[in-house]
Design a protein around this motif. Structure first.
Motif, PDB file in Angstrom:
ATOM      1  N   SER A  94       0.174  -5.863   8.594  1.00 45.54           N
ATOM      2  CA  SER A  94      -0.634  -4.755   8.100  1.00 45.54           C
ATOM      3  C   SER A  94      -1.914  -5.279   7.447  1.00 45.54           C
ATOM      4  CB  SER A  94       0.170  -3.949   7.077  1.00 45.54           C
ATOM      5  OG  SER A  94      -0.637  -2.975   6.462  1.00 45.54           O
ATOM      6  N   LYS A  95      -2.989  -4.543   7.604  1.00 52.08           N
ATOM      7  CA  LYS A  95      -4.247  -4.908   6.947  1.00 52.08           C
ATOM      8  C   LYS A  95      -4.255  -4.470   5.482  1.00 52.08           C
ATOM      9  CE  LYS A  95      -7.056  -4.623  11.167  1.00 52.08           C
ATOM     10  NZ  LYS A  95      -8.211  -3.956  11.824  1.00 52.08           N
ATOM     11  N   ALA A  96      -3.415  -3.513   5.160  1.00 54.04           N
ATOM     12  CA  ALA A  96      -3.360  -3.004   3.789  1.00 54.04           C
ATOM     13  C   ALA A  96      -2.637  -3.992   2.887  1.00 54.04           C
ATOM     14  CB  ALA A  96      -2.653  -1.657   3.765  1.00 54.04           C
ATOM     15  N   ARG A  97      -3.075  -4.052   1.627  1.00 50.58           N
ATOM     16  CA  ARG A  97      -2.410  -4.894   0.622  1.00 50.58           C
ATOM     17  C   ARG A  97      -1.878  -3.998  -0.491  1.00 50.58           C
ATOM     18  NH1 ARG A  97      -0.687  -9.408   2.355  1.00 50.58           N
ATOM     19  NH2 ARG A  97      -0.443  -7.911   4.069  1.00 50.58           N
ATOM     20  N   ASP A  98      -0.629  -4.212  -0.860  1.00 48.79           N
ATOM     21  CA  ASP A  98       0.008  -3.418  -1.899  1.00 48.79           C
ATOM     22  C   ASP A  98       0.028  -4.222  -3.196  1.00 48.79           C
ATOM     23  OD1 ASP A  98       1.601  -1.930  -3.554  1.00 48.79           O
ATOM     24  OD2 ASP A  98       3.169  -1.553  -2.081  1.00 48.79           O
ATOM     25  N   LYS A  99      -0.904  -3.930  -4.079  1.00 47.73           N
ATOM     26  CA  LYS A  99      -1.047  -4.707  -5.315  1.00 47.73           C
ATOM     27  C   LYS A  99      -0.144  -4.228  -6.445  1.00 47.73           C
ATOM     28  CE  LYS A  99      -5.812  -6.073  -4.297  1.00 47.73           C
ATOM     29  NZ  LYS A  99      -7.217  -6.088  -4.772  1.00 47.73           N
ATOM     30  N   ASN A 100       0.605  -3.165  -6.215  1.00 45.31           N
ATOM     31  CA  ASN A 100       1.477  -2.635  -7.264  1.00 45.31           C
ATOM     32  C   ASN A 100       2.953  -2.945  -7.045  1.00 45.31           C
ATOM     33  OD1 ASN A 100      -0.711  -1.548  -8.574  1.00 45.31           O
ATOM     34  ND2 ASN A 100      -0.430   0.502  -7.752  1.00 45.31           N
ATOM     35  N   THR A 140       9.108   2.424 -14.158  1.00 46.79           N
ATOM     36  CA  THR A 140       8.578   2.051 -12.850  1.00 46.79           C
ATOM     37  C   THR A 140       8.406   3.303 -12.006  1.00 46.79           C
ATOM     38  OG1 THR A 140      10.775   1.788 -11.859  1.00 46.79           O
ATOM     39  CG2 THR A 140       9.784  -0.181 -12.844  1.00 46.79           C
ATOM     40  N   ARG A 141       7.681   3.153 -10.912  1.00 47.88           N
ATOM     41  CA  ARG A 141       7.628   4.235  -9.930  1.00 47.88           C
ATOM     42  C   ARG A 141       8.919   4.267  -9.130  1.00 47.88           C
ATOM     43  NH1 ARG A 141       2.303   3.209  -6.643  1.00 47.88           N
ATOM     44  NH2 ARG A 141       3.191   4.895  -5.401  1.00 47.88           N
ATOM     45  N   SER A 142       9.452   3.098  -8.800  1.00 44.92           N
ATOM     46  CA  SER A 142      10.741   3.020  -8.102  1.00 44.92           C
ATOM     47  C   SER A 142      11.198   1.569  -8.041  1.00 44.92           C
ATOM     48  CB  SER A 142      10.646   3.579  -6.674  1.00 44.92           C
ATOM     49  OG  SER A 142       9.800   2.763  -5.876  1.00 44.92           O
ATOM     50  N   VAL A 143      12.514   1.383  -7.929  1.00 40.96           N
ATOM     51  CA  VAL A 143      13.116   0.070  -7.681  1.00 40.96           C
ATOM     52  C   VAL A 143      14.069   0.233  -6.502  1.00 40.96           C
ATOM     53  CG1 VAL A 143      14.540  -1.802  -8.565  1.00 40.96           C
ATOM     54  CG2 VAL A 143      12.982  -0.589 -10.116  1.00 40.96           C
ATOM     55  N   MET A 146       7.002  -5.418 -13.985  1.00 42.07           N
ATOM     56  CA  MET A 146       7.020  -3.973 -14.183  1.00 42.07           C
ATOM     57  C   MET A 146       6.449  -3.593 -15.554  1.00 42.07           C
ATOM     58  SD  MET A 146       8.082  -2.768 -11.308  1.00 42.07           S
ATOM     59  CE  MET A 146       7.128  -4.157 -10.655  1.00 42.07           C
ATOM     60  N   GLU A 147       6.732  -4.425 -16.560  1.00 38.97           N
ATOM     61  CA  GLU A 147       6.148  -4.202 -17.889  1.00 38.97           C
ATOM     62  C   GLU A 147       4.631  -4.262 -17.833  1.00 38.97           C
ATOM     63  OE1 GLU A 147       8.058  -7.246 -20.203  1.00 38.97           O
ATOM     64  OE2 GLU A 147       9.253  -5.780 -21.292  1.00 38.97           O
ATOM     65  N   ALA A 148       4.108  -5.242 -17.106  1.00 32.84           N
ATOM     66  CA  ALA A 148       2.663  -5.453 -17.019  1.00 32.84           C
ATOM     67  C   ALA A 148       1.951  -4.283 -16.350  1.00 32.84           C
ATOM     68  CB  ALA A 148       2.374  -6.745 -16.264  1.00 32.84           C
ATOM     69  N   PHE A 149       2.662  -3.542 -15.503  1.00 30.58           N
ATOM     70  CA  PHE A 149       2.020  -2.457 -14.761  1.00 30.58           C
ATOM     71  C   PHE A 149       2.246  -1.087 -15.402  1.00 30.58           C
ATOM     72  CE2 PHE A 149       1.006  -5.657 -11.868  1.00 30.58           C
ATOM     73  CZ  PHE A 149       0.141  -5.158 -10.915  1.00 30.58           C
ATOM     74  N   ASN A 150       2.839  -1.069 -16.587  1.00 26.84           N
ATOM     75  CA  ASN A 150       2.911   0.152 -17.401  1.00 26.84           C
ATOM     76  C   ASN A 150       3.406   1.383 -16.644  1.00 26.84           C
ATOM     77  OD1 ASN A 150       1.892  -1.117 -19.759  1.00 26.84           O
ATOM     78  ND2 ASN A 150      -0.177  -0.994 -18.901  1.00 26.84           N
ATOM     79  N   GLY A 151       4.490   1.231 -15.909  1.00 25.96           N
ATOM     80  CA  GLY A 151       5.080   2.370 -15.227  1.00 25.96           C
ATOM     81  C   GLY A 151       4.534   2.655 -13.847  1.00 25.96           C
ATOM     82  N   GLN A 152       3.479   1.932 -13.425  1.00 25.96           N
ATOM     83  CA  GLN A 152       2.885   2.158 -12.108  1.00 25.96           C
ATOM     84  C   GLN A 152       3.358   1.148 -11.067  1.00 25.96           C
ATOM     85  OE1 GLN A 152       0.991   4.925 -11.437  1.00 25.96           O
ATOM     86  NE2 GLN A 152       1.706   5.366 -13.524  1.00 25.96           N
ATOM     87  N   GLY A 153       4.172   0.199 -11.480  1.00 23.72           N
ATOM     88  CA  GLY A 153       4.667  -0.812 -10.556  1.00 23.72           C
ATOM     89  C   GLY A 153       5.854  -0.329  -9.736  1.00 23.72           C
ATOM     90  N   ARG A 154       6.043  -0.971  -8.583  1.00 24.41           N
ATOM     91  CA  ARG A 154       7.198  -0.723  -7.732  1.00 24.41           C
ATOM     92  C   ARG A 154       7.895  -2.059  -7.513  1.00 24.41           C
ATOM     93  NH1 ARG A 154       6.109   0.174  -2.897  1.00 24.41           N
ATOM     94  NH2 ARG A 154       7.741   1.640  -2.290  1.00 24.41           N
ATOM     95  N   ALA A 155       9.221  -2.049  -7.464  1.00 25.52           N
ATOM     96  CA  ALA A 155       9.974  -3.294  -7.319  1.00 25.52           C
ATOM     97  C   ALA A 155      10.916  -3.229  -6.126  1.00 25.52           C
ATOM     98  CB  ALA A 155      10.773  -3.584  -8.595  1.00 25.52           C
ATOM     99  N   ILE A 156      11.044  -4.383  -5.454  1.00 27.29           N
ATOM    100  CA  ILE A 156      12.020  -4.547  -4.382  1.00 27.29           C
ATOM    101  C   ILE A 156      12.896  -5.737  -4.751  1.00 27.29           C
ATOM    102  CG2 ILE A 156      12.380  -5.127  -1.951  1.00 27.29           C
ATOM    103  CD1 ILE A 156       9.671  -3.813  -1.350  1.00 27.29           C
ATOM    104  N   PHE A 157      14.213  -5.558  -4.711  1.00 28.76           N
ATOM    105  CA  PHE A 157      15.145  -6.658  -4.961  1.00 28.76           C
ATOM    106  C   PHE A 157      16.065  -6.768  -3.760  1.00 28.76           C
ATOM    107  CE2 PHE A 157      19.095  -8.567  -6.360  1.00 28.76           C
ATOM    108  CZ  PHE A 157      18.686  -9.604  -7.187  1.00 28.76           C
ATOM    109  N   TYR A 158      16.062  -7.957  -3.124  1.00 28.03           N
ATOM    110  CA  TYR A 158      16.899  -8.197  -1.942  1.00 28.03           C
ATOM    111  C   TYR A 158      17.835  -9.365  -2.221  1.00 28.03           C
ATOM    112  CZ  TYR A 158      18.353  -9.751   2.683  1.00 28.03           C
ATOM    113  OH  TYR A 158      19.114 -10.147   3.755  1.00 28.03           O
ATOM    114  N   TYR A 159      19.107  -9.183  -1.866  1.00 28.81           N
ATOM    115  CA  TYR A 159      20.087 -10.254  -2.059  1.00 28.81           C
ATOM    116  C   TYR A 159      21.008 -10.343  -0.850  1.00 28.81           C
ATOM    117  CZ  TYR A 159      24.161 -12.777  -3.866  1.00 28.81           C
ATOM    118  OH  TYR A 159      25.195 -13.666  -4.040  1.00 28.81           O
ATOM    119  N   ALA A 160      21.105 -11.546  -0.273  1.00 22.41           N
ATOM    120  CA  ALA A 160      22.100 -11.838   0.756  1.00 22.41           C
ATOM    121  C   ALA A 160      22.967 -12.965   0.224  1.00 22.41           C
ATOM    122  CB  ALA A 160      21.432 -12.247   2.062  1.00 22.41           C
ATOM    123  N   GLY A 161      24.270 -12.784   0.225  1.00 23.66           N
ATOM    124  CA  GLY A 161      25.167 -13.792  -0.317  1.00 23.66           C
ATOM    125  C   GLY A 161      26.513 -13.189  -0.645  1.00 23.66           C
TER     126      GLY A 161
END
Length: 302
Positions: free
Chosen positions: A54-60, A180-183, A124-139
């Protein structure tokens, strides 16, 4: 009253899901899989190639990606490193998350796992509620036999010692206490534990006890590879976990534009069917959604 919703099944009629952690359906139509009921290996798509950029960059958005394959004290998890490595490529290239916003940890010990979660909460703290998080775990995932609570197993931990593992409940607490916006959490693991005879589920990706469901809080959406006492299997011909293979395939086919509802329906139908074909056993992915996102999660995108 608690509101819950489930992902679509691979059969036309609605079926009640066994795991209480699965969120009940919200009058969504059951989607039929796009592919034929039986797929030959030659027809399967190589998800490690032709990754859309993708050409778009997601900075949040920030992501933690962990692939625990090489365990010190327990049987390894086939293809977990490849799962995490390729998922990282999709997060970076297809979803547009910059490299510096991705914490990729192959074969994470307990301290590395703690530090990665802490890094994500700080972001997420640094983005004051506007951040989005992805957590992936295989194991490996394991249960505590005393109370059936679920844990992620670091590579330096022991499947027989929950104190050496990372509680799933703690993960949810850490990722929900910061606005956050979402996790969005992906767990290619099962939490069924050891067989009563002391043996391991040979060729399985998990280590069989039915763990107690862990309820997410905050704005969490949790995709899990298997439910109840099921096992999260590998997809040997594709060198991935079966859950991760179809997660990557949906990202590849839609260039990352699938809604979370479509992704959930697709994962359930494809993984459930292919697991029965490959292993003659059921593997049913599930989605668990915290209360604030009950009415909106299906239309959200990664």
């Amino acid at each position: 009253a608690e509101s819950k919703s489930s992902i679509a099944q691979a059969v036309p009629q609605a079926v009640e899901v066994k795991n209480p952690a699965v969120v009940p359906s919200q009058s969504q139509p059951v989607l039929q899989p796009q592919s034929s009921p039986v797929m030959d290996v030659e027809q399967l798509v190589n998800v490690d190639q032709n990754i859309f950029v993708s050409k778009a960059r997601d900075k949040n958005t920030f992501a933690v990606i962990i692939g625990n394959e090489k365990y010190v004290n327990d049987t390894g998890v086939p293809f977990a490193e490849n799962d995490a490595k390729v998922f990282k490529e999709y997060v970076n290239k297809t979803l547009g998350v910059p490299e510096k916003q991705i914490r990729y940890v192959p074969n994470a010990g307990l301290n590395s796992l703690r530090m990665a979660v802490r890094w994500l909460t700080q972001a997420m703290e640094a983005f004051n509620g506007q951040g989005r998080a992805i957590f992936y775990y295989a194991g490996h995932g394991i249960p505590n036999e005393k109370d059936q609570s679920a844990y992620l197993l670091p590579v330096d931990g022991s499947g027989s010692d929950p104190e050496s593992a990372y509680p799933l409940e703690k993960l949810y607490q850490e990722l929900s206490k910061i606005p956050t916006r979402s996790v969005i959490i992906f767990l290619d693991a099962c939490f069924s534990g050891a067989m009563r005879d002391g043996g391991m589920l040979a060729s399985a990706r998990g280590v069989a006890i039915k763990s107690r469901p862990t309820e997410p809080k905050g704005k969490l959406i949790v995709f899990t590879a298997a439910q109840g006492d099921e096992t999260a299997y590998p997809f040997k011909s594709q060198k991935h976990g079966m859950f991760t293979y179809y997660l990557l395939r949906k990202l590849q086919e839609t260039r990352g534009e699938a809604t979370l509802g479509d992704l959930a329906d697709y994962l359930c139908s494809e993984v459930k069917r292919e697991s029965f074909i490959e292993n003659n056993k059921m593997q049913t992915p599930s989605v668990n959604v915290s209360t604030p996102l009950q009415g909106s999660w299906r239309t959200m995108k990664l």
